[in-house]
Enzyme design. Sequence first.
Site, mmCIF file in Angstrom:
data_model
loop_
_atom_site.group_PDB
_atom_site.id
_atom_site.type_symbol
_atom_site.label_atom_id
_atom_site.label_comp_id
_atom_site.label_asym_id
_atom_site.label_seq_id
_atom_site.Cartn_x
_atom_site.Cartn_y
_atom_site.Cartn_z
ATOM 1 C CE1 TYR A 145 -4.241 0.982 -0.282
ATOM 2 C CE2 TYR A 145 -4.455 -1.207 0.664
ATOM 3 C CZ TYR A 145 -5.002 -0.131 -0.029
ATOM 4 O OH TYR A 145 -6.291 -0.189 -0.464
ATOM 5 C CD GLU A 172 -4.789 5.251 0.459
ATOM 6 O OE1 GLU A 172 -4.740 5.926 1.500
ATOM 7 O OE2 GLU A 172 -5.736 4.515 0.164
ATOM 8 C CG ASP A 230 -6.980 10.447 -24.522
ATOM 9 O OD1 ASP A 230 -5.998 9.666 -24.563
ATOM 10 O OD2 ASP A 230 -8.125 10.084 -24.189
ATOM 11 C CB THR A 272 -3.538 3.551 -22.438
ATOM 12 O OG1 THR A 272 -3.108 3.533 -23.800
ATOM 13 C CG2 THR A 272 -4.999 3.955 -22.370
ATOM 14 C CE LYS A 295 -6.227 1.964 -25.559
ATOM 15 N NZ LYS A 295 -7.196 3.061 -25.665
ATOM 16 N NE ARG A 319 -5.744 -4.343 -19.963
ATOM 17 C CZ ARG A 319 -6.142 -3.962 -21.182
ATOM 18 N NH1 ARG A 319 -6.945 -2.938 -21.326
ATOM 19 N NH2 ARG A 319 -5.744 -4.611 -22.250
HETATM 20 C C1 PLP Z 1 -8.165 3.478 -24.858
HETATM 21 C C2 PLP Z 1 -8.460 4.911 -24.687
HETATM 22 C C3 PLP Z 1 -8.657 5.490 -23.417
HETATM 23 C C4 PLP Z 1 -8.862 4.754 -22.133
HETATM 24 O O1 PLP Z 1 -8.353 3.607 -21.886
HETATM 25 P P1 PLP Z 1 -8.768 2.572 -20.727
HETATM 26 O O2 PLP Z 1 -7.448 2.200 -20.177
HETATM 27 O O3 PLP Z 1 -9.491 1.486 -21.437
HETATM 28 O O4 PLP Z 1 -9.615 3.271 -19.719
HETATM 29 C C5 PLP Z 1 -8.789 6.865 -23.345
HETATM 30 N N1 PLP Z 1 -8.753 7.624 -24.430
HETATM 31 C C6 PLP Z 1 -8.603 7.118 -25.663
HETATM 32 C C7 PLP Z 1 -8.574 8.043 -26.828
HETATM 33 C C8 PLP Z 1 -8.460 5.746 -25.831
HETATM 34 O O5 PLP Z 1 -8.345 5.236 -27.064
#
Ligand code: PLP
Length: 413
Positions: A53, A55, A199, A225, A228, A234
């Site tokens: 933990y 925090e 984003d 993220t 990807k 993840r």
């Molecule tokens: C995949 C994605 C997210 C969020 O991803 P999670 O980890 O699934 O919550 C946010 N913004 C965009 C543009 C994405 O493609």
Amino acid sequence: MTTKHTSIKDHEIESLIQQEIQREETTINLIASENYASTEVLKVLGSVLTNKYAEGYPGKRYYAGCTIVDHVEKLAIERCKKLFGADHINVQPHSGSQANMAVYMTALKPDDTVLGMGLAEGGHMTHGHPKNFSSIYYNAIQYGVDRETEQLNYNAIAELAHKHKPKLIIAGASAYSRSIDFAQFAKIAKEVGAFFLADIAHIAGLVAAGFHPSPIEYADFVTSTTHKTLRGPRGGLTMCKNSYAADLDKAVMPGIQGGPFMHVIAAKAVCFLEALQPSFKEYQQQIIANAKAMAHAFQDLGYRIVSGGTDNHLFIVDVRSKNITGRQAEHALEKAGITVSRSCIPFDSQKPWVTSGIRIGTPAITTRGMKEKEVIEIAQLIDDVLAYAEDEKYLEKIRRKILDFCKRYLLYQ
Ligand SMILES: *Cc1c(COP(=O)(O)O)cnc(C)c1O
């Protein structure tokens, strides 16, 4: 870490993991948001760091015994800074959605107006989808793509911004195959006095390797993220200018999260180190080369590619010419052993559950070692499946071809 050669005593879960390994090994994954994390990343995810933990933040924790995990988090931040060059980085968001939620918490009050890309047009739920917190707790306005070009129209976005005066403008997408002009977005945000969030969840790997312009100098906040194109565990991360650092950290914890996942943060650190290697540049370059080659192959086979092509790791194929919906295409392809996402095309006449397109991404198959020659072969196989989508026997025949094909690109020896 569980692989083919290690086993866990819980037979039910062990069996399901082995089945999933088998599924990964025997199918062609064209889901643009997925990838295969490295063995190093998987090992670290299975480490004892999950027990701790922590925090708070390095040096300011609400728990004792955090000296070691402080080093882990600092290392992750340091490496991520080298990768993206941001002023301030928070590596604690559990996912991309939470990375975005932290920005909303930092920049907005409930009911403030946000302007983001609509889900059906290629955006993400957290950019203002009616059923998402971004629209439930905020006043969300959505922009889309131009009907003619199927690309972002910065004049139209500016018009919406001037009309609705959002407090936050979001750039970034989950199903958009063209480069995003972050400087244009920043200019629009400045004109209307809005914060600007970029984003880069999908394109983070491309940005890190220098194959997509970076938003860092233009955006107040950048979220991503790590699983990807970045090919890590993840998870999410939020970057910002120094002036928002303290507020952002408070928004993540205690704002929306409790204890950080230290095993995931350690795995993020490993992913950032991998992304700093010269081989990562080559990898990202191949992802893009594969996407371009495959999009061309589809065009040669008579398909229309949304917006006419791709600048990044993905593209959307309009499947209407085969008298089939995106959903039917997705299902037929899954039977044959090819995984894709059905996807809306701009101004789709089908519902989002059905759609008229499929989204194809090359990060996962590129990780597996496939190059231009292979992606052209795959495009041909997809064309065959779509032509005989109702013919179970034929799909089985393709399935066998895919099985042979996959044997050449093993993931887990
Ligand atoms: C995949 C994605 C997210 C969020 O991803 P999670 O980890 O699934 O919550 C946010 N913004 C965009 C543009 C994405 O493609």
